[in-house]
Design a protein around this motif. Structure first.
Motif, PDB file in Angstrom:
ATOM      1  N   ALA B   1       0.844  -1.193   0.000  1.00  0.00           N
ATOM      2  CA  ALA B   1       0.000   0.000   0.000  1.00  0.00           C
ATOM      3  C   ALA B   1       0.879   1.243   0.000  1.00  0.00           C
ATOM      4  CB  ALA B   1      -0.919   0.000   1.223  1.00  0.00           C
ATOM      5  N   GLN B   2       0.370   2.277  -0.650  1.00  0.00           N
ATOM      6  CA  GLN B   2       1.116   3.525  -0.739  1.00  0.00           C
ATOM      7  C   GLN B   2       0.864   4.398   0.475  1.00  0.00           C
ATOM      8  OE1 GLN B   2      -0.424   2.142  -3.366  1.00  0.00           O
ATOM      9  NE2 GLN B   2       1.287   1.885  -4.754  1.00  0.00           N
ATOM     10  N   SER B   3       1.859   5.161   0.881  1.00  0.00           N
ATOM     11  CA  SER B   3       1.702   6.121   1.971  1.00  0.00           C
ATOM     12  C   SER B   3       2.782   7.193   1.854  1.00  0.00           C
ATOM     13  CB  SER B   3       1.799   5.440   3.338  1.00  0.00           C
ATOM     14  OG  SER B   3       3.097   4.931   3.555  1.00  0.00           O
ATOM     15  N   VAL B   4       2.553   8.310   2.512  1.00  0.00           N
ATOM     16  CA  VAL B   4       3.563   9.364   2.603  1.00  0.00           C
ATOM     17  C   VAL B   4       3.664   9.825   4.045  1.00  0.00           C
ATOM     18  CG1 VAL B   4       3.396  10.195   0.226  1.00  0.00           C
ATOM     19  CG2 VAL B   4       1.879  11.135   1.974  1.00  0.00           C
ATOM     20  N   THR B   5       4.860  10.239   4.408  1.00  0.00           N
ATOM     21  CA  THR B   5       5.124  10.775   5.736  1.00  0.00           C
ATOM     22  C   THR B   5       5.745  12.148   5.587  1.00  0.00           C
ATOM     23  OG1 THR B   5       5.525   8.558   6.617  1.00  0.00           O
ATOM     24  CG2 THR B   5       6.322  10.414   7.914  1.00  0.00           C
ATOM     25  N   SER B  27       5.896   2.999  -1.480  1.00  0.00           N
ATOM     26  CA  SER B  27       5.076   2.557  -2.601  1.00  0.00           C
ATOM     27  C   SER B  27       5.621   1.251  -3.151  1.00  0.00           C
ATOM     28  CB  SER B  27       5.053   3.627  -3.703  1.00  0.00           C
ATOM     29  OG  SER B  27       4.308   3.191  -4.813  1.00  0.00           O
ATOM     30  N   SER B  28       4.724   0.362  -3.466  1.00  0.00           N
ATOM     31  CA  SER B  28       5.129  -0.936  -4.011  1.00  0.00           C
ATOM     32  C   SER B  28       5.304  -0.885  -5.522  1.00  0.00           C
ATOM     33  CB  SER B  28       4.085  -1.996  -3.638  1.00  0.00           C
ATOM     34  OG  SER B  28       2.803  -1.593  -4.082  1.00  0.00           O
ATOM     35  N   VAL B  29       4.906   0.214  -6.116  1.00  0.00           N
ATOM     36  CA  VAL B  29       5.047   0.392  -7.560  1.00  0.00           C
ATOM     37  C   VAL B  29       5.677   1.759  -7.788  1.00  0.00           C
ATOM     38  CG1 VAL B  29       3.079  -1.081  -8.090  1.00  0.00           C
ATOM     39  CG2 VAL B  29       2.741   1.379  -7.789  1.00  0.00           C
ATOM     40  N   PRO B  30       6.241   2.000  -8.988  1.00  0.00           N
ATOM     41  CA  PRO B  30       6.764   3.348  -9.257  1.00  0.00           C
ATOM     42  C   PRO B  30       5.699   4.383  -8.984  1.00  0.00           C
ATOM     43  CG  PRO B  30       7.442   1.831 -10.961  1.00  0.00           C
ATOM     44  CD  PRO B  30       6.499   1.069 -10.081  1.00  0.00           C
ATOM     45  N   PRO B  31       5.987   5.335  -8.112  1.00  0.00           N
ATOM     46  CA  PRO B  31       4.921   6.239  -7.662  1.00  0.00           C
ATOM     47  C   PRO B  31       4.747   7.465  -8.545  1.00  0.00           C
ATOM     48  CG  PRO B  31       6.921   6.710  -6.464  1.00  0.00           C
ATOM     49  CD  PRO B  31       7.235   5.584  -7.420  1.00  0.00           C
ATOM     50  N   TYR B  32       3.551   8.012  -8.517  1.00  0.00           N
ATOM     51  CA  TYR B  32       3.316   9.390  -8.915  1.00  0.00           C
ATOM     52  C   TYR B  32       3.237  10.174  -7.600  1.00  0.00           C
ATOM     53  CZ  TYR B  32       1.961   7.966 -13.690  1.00  0.00           C
ATOM     54  OH  TYR B  32       1.932   7.464 -14.963  1.00  0.00           O
ATOM     55  N   LEU B  33       3.963  11.275  -7.520  1.00  0.00           N
ATOM     56  CA  LEU B  33       4.026  12.058  -6.288  1.00  0.00           C
ATOM     57  C   LEU B  33       3.615  13.496  -6.563  1.00  0.00           C
ATOM     58  CD1 LEU B  33       7.404  10.580  -5.086  1.00  0.00           C
ATOM     59  CD2 LEU B  33       5.234  10.338  -3.872  1.00  0.00           C
ATOM     60  N   PHE B  34       3.008  14.102  -5.578  1.00  0.00           N
ATOM     61  CA  PHE B  34       2.428  15.426  -5.739  1.00  0.00           C
ATOM     62  C   PHE B  34       2.703  16.272  -4.494  1.00  0.00           C
ATOM     63  CE2 PHE B  34      -0.280  14.200  -9.325  1.00  0.00           C
ATOM     64  CZ  PHE B  34      -0.327  12.832  -9.167  1.00  0.00           C
ATOM     65  N   ALA B  92       1.516  14.037  -1.472  1.00  0.00           N
ATOM     66  CA  ALA B  92       0.564  12.974  -1.762  1.00  0.00           C
ATOM     67  C   ALA B  92       1.172  11.988  -2.749  1.00  0.00           C
ATOM     68  CB  ALA B  92      -0.737  13.539  -2.327  1.00  0.00           C
ATOM     69  N   VAL B  93       0.724  10.745  -2.645  1.00  0.00           N
ATOM     70  CA  VAL B  93       1.142   9.712  -3.587  1.00  0.00           C
ATOM     71  C   VAL B  93      -0.108   9.136  -4.234  1.00  0.00           C
ATOM     72  CG1 VAL B  93       1.134   7.916  -1.789  1.00  0.00           C
ATOM     73  CG2 VAL B  93       2.510   7.599  -3.850  1.00  0.00           C
ATOM     74  N   SER B  94      -0.005   8.820  -5.500  1.00  0.00           N
ATOM     75  CA  SER B  94      -1.133   8.216  -6.187  1.00  0.00           C
ATOM     76  C   SER B  94      -1.243   6.763  -5.778  1.00  0.00           C
ATOM     77  CB  SER B  94      -0.961   8.330  -7.695  1.00  0.00           C
ATOM     78  OG  SER B  94      -2.016   7.668  -8.350  1.00  0.00           O
TER      79      SER B  94
END
Lengths: 114, 114
Positions: B1-5, B27-34, B92-94
């Motif tokens: 699961a994706q998360s951000v700190t 992220s378990s996959v290449p992330p999109y980050l914002f 944020a992460v997608s």
């Protein structure tokens, strides 16, 4: 592009009352999201629509919450029998149907439950 | 699961000083980050986004962020703070998948001192 609009911007209600929020997304956007934001926290995902289909609901969305998007245009979020813990900013966002991940947010509807 | 700190819920800088807001992702996959910015009683506005192109991303209002895979970081910087930069900033992460929902950090409130 008129942006995402939300109505009302502010709602004060008494505990136990029902409230409804409306979101008008950017016209060509197929994806619509509802988030809840409480003081000092980041937005938390509530639910997602692809056109008129509600495809995901968070466990945060209790049975008192219901969301609709008839005809895949505007969306409503209704909270029944409001509780003080429902006080928050409710944010709507929309996104085009392509894999950029970017969400376009409205200015939010702030709910205060007395 | 994706998360951000987001490290640091409050950051205070002097006008003209460097702004550095920290974000680490999982992220378990290449992330999109914002990075989004939120002014009082308003919705969220996109500052910049990383979608697997250049690792140094430039955004609006002079902000930029660098994607560092080895450090799982996406810190936001601005060389010289302006009073108008005072706001809350969210990383944020997608979440990927069918919904493409964004998962937000808890935010960093930036204060700019004269």
């Amino acid at each position: 592009d008129t942006g995402v609009s939300q109505d009302p911007r502010h709602k004060i209600t008494k505990r136990g009352q029902n409230v409804t929020f409306r979101c008008d997304p950017i016209s060509e956007h197929n994806r619509l999201y509802w988030y809840r934001q409480t003081l000092g926290q980041g937005p938390e995902f509530l639910t997602y629509f692809q056109n008129e289909a509600q495809l995901e609901k968070s466990r945060l969305l209790s049975d008192r919450f219901s969301a609709e998007r008839p005809k895949g245009s505007f969306s409503t979020l209704e909270i029944q029998r409001t509780e003080q813990g429902d006080s928050a900013m409710y944010l709507c966002a929309s996104s085009p149907d392509r894999d950029t991940g970017e969400l376009f947010f409205g200015e939010g509807s702030r709910l205060t439950v007395l | 699961a994706q998360s951000v700190t987001q490290l640091g819920s409050h950051v205070s800088v002097s006008e003209g000083a460097l702004v550095l807001l920290r974000c680490n992702y999982s992220s378990s996959v290449p992330p999109y980050l914002f990075w989004y910015v939120q002014y009082p009683n308003q919705g969220l506005q996109l500052l910049l986004k990383y979608t697997s192109a250049a690792t140094l991303v430039k955004g609006i209002n002079g902000f930029e962020a660098e994607f560092k895979k080895s450090e799982t970081s996406f810190h936001l910087t601005k060389p010289s703070a302006h009073m108008s930069d005072a706001a809350e900033y969210f990383c944020a992460v997608s979440g990927g998948g069918a919904t493409n929902k964004l998962i937000f950090g808890t935010g960093t409130l930036l204060a700019v001192q004269p």
